[in-house]
Enzyme design. Structure first.
Site, PDB file in Angstrom:
ATOM      1  CB  CYS A  38      43.502  32.885  48.415  1.00 32.56           C
ATOM      2  SG  CYS A  38      42.062  33.888  47.997  1.00 32.56           S
ATOM      3  CB  CYS A  41      43.930  36.513  48.085  1.00 30.25           C
ATOM      4  SG  CYS A  41      42.776  35.708  49.205  1.00 30.25           S
TER       5      CYS A  41
END
Length: 290
Positions: A38, A41
Site C-alpha cells: 500500500c 500507507c
C-alpha cells in the site's frame, strides 16, 4: 517492522488487547492499519510518526500489518487501506480511511489527546531574553535562582553583574565579574566590563541636557560630543551613541588619543558581534578608516 521510539510499536493478534485496548485506558492509542503493497500507507507513516513523537508520550501509535494480521482486520471490519483508528478507554472513538494531510489528522486527535506541556525554558535563556527586553529585575531574579544551584556558571555570573550594574550596584557588579574564571567567554566578559566603564564615567559627567546645550552652541565641541555618547551608552541608547562616536571619529580621529575609536570597539564588545547595530557600525567604521 522495527520502531526507534517507545511511543510506536507493532501490534499482533496475540498482543493487540494488551498493547492497544488496555493501554488506551491510560493513553490514547492510534492504530495504523497498513500493508507492504500500500503506497499511500507508506506515504503516511512518517507523518503519523512525527505527530506521535510530538505528543511526547501523550499518544501511542500501534502499527498493524494487515497481510499478517487477518484476524484483527476481520475483528474491526477494515475494508480499505490505509485506515487509522483512535482508541481511547478501550473503545474506537474516531478515525479515517485513505491518506490524509497532517492538519486533518491533528484535528481528529485534538479533542481526544492532551498536548504535552511546553518544555521548561532554559533559565539562562529566559534571563537573557528578559534582560534584552529591559526587564532587569525579573532577569536578576531568574539568575539569582540559577546561581544558587550553580555559582560557577560564567555566563550567568556575567549577566548577573550586568543586572547589578544597571541598577547602580557598580562595586558589587565588579566583584561578580572578578569571580568569573577561565577564558571561555571573553567577549561577554569584555562587554560587561565595558558597560561598567560607561556607567562609572557617566556618573562623573554633566547631565544630558547641559551637553546637548553645549553642542547646540558649538557642534564642534568634541568633549561634549564624547560625553553625550557616554551618557547615552549608560542609558542603553546605543544607536544614538554609536552615531555620535562615529561622527566624532570622522571629525577628529585623534581626539583624546583616539578615544572615539577605542570606545566604538568597546560598544561592539558590549553588544556582541551578532547585534545588527554592530554589523552596521563596523562597516561604517571600516569605511571611515580606509
Amino acid at each position: 517492522m522495527s520502531q526507534d521510539t517507545p511511543y510506536i510499536f507493532d501490534a499482533t493478534s496475540a498482543d493487540f488487547d494488551q498493547l492497544v485496548i488496555q493501554k488506551s485506558f491510560l493513553t490514547p492509542v492510534l492504530v495504523d492499519f497498513w500493508a507492504e503493497w500500500c503506497a499511500p500507507c507508506k506515504a503516511m507513516m512518517p507523518v503519523l510518526k512525527q505527530i506521535t513523537e510530538g505528543y511526547q508520550g501523550e499518544l501511542l501509535l500501534a502499527k498493524v500489518d494487515c497481510d499478517a494480521e487477518q484476524d484483527i482486520v476481520a475483528r474491526f471490519g477494515i475494508r480499505s487501506l490505509p485506515t487509522v483508528v483512535l482508541f481511547k478507554d478501550g473503545q474506537p472513538v474516531d478515525g479515517f480511511s485513505g491518506a490524509q494531510p497532517e492538519s486533518a489528522i491533528r484535528a481528529i486527535l485534538e479533542p481526544h489527546v492532551q498536548m504535552p506541556p511546553p518544555a521548561a525554558a532554559d533559565p539562562l535563556e529566559q534571563a537573557q531574553t528578559l534582560f534584552a527586553e529591559g526587564q532587569i529585575a525579573d532577569a536578576e531574579a531568574v539568575l539569582v535562582a540559577l546561581l544558587s544551584e550553580d555559582n560557577t556558571n560564567a555566563l550567568a555570573l556575567i549577566l548577573y553583574a550586568r543586572c547589578l550594574a544597571e541598577r547602580g550596584e557598580l562595586g558589587e557588579a565588579q566583584s561578580v565579574l572578578e569571580a568569573v574564571k577561565g577564558d571561555a567567554h571573553k567577549a561577554e566578559l569584555a562587554g560587561a566590563r565595558a558597560q561598567l566603564t560607561f556607567l562609572r564615567e557617566a556618573a562623573e559627567l554633566p547631565d544630558v541636557a547641559d551637553l546637548k546645550t553645549r553642542l547646540a552652541q558649538n557642534p564642534q565641541d568634541d568633549e561634549a560630543a564624547y560625553q553625550l555618547a557616554i551618557q547615552q551608552l549608560s542609558r542603553q541608547q546605543y544607536d544614538a551613541a554609536l552615531d555620535g562616536l562615529l561622527k566624532l571619529f570622522i571629525r577628529n580621529r585623534n581626539y583624546a588619543e583616539g578615544l572615539a575609536h577605542k570606545t566604538l570597539l568597546q560598544v561592539f564588545d558590549l553588544l556582541g558581534n551578532d547585534h545588527p547595530l554592530v554589523t552596521t557600525y563596523r562597516r561604517k567604521l571600516f569605511a571611515a578608516l580606509y
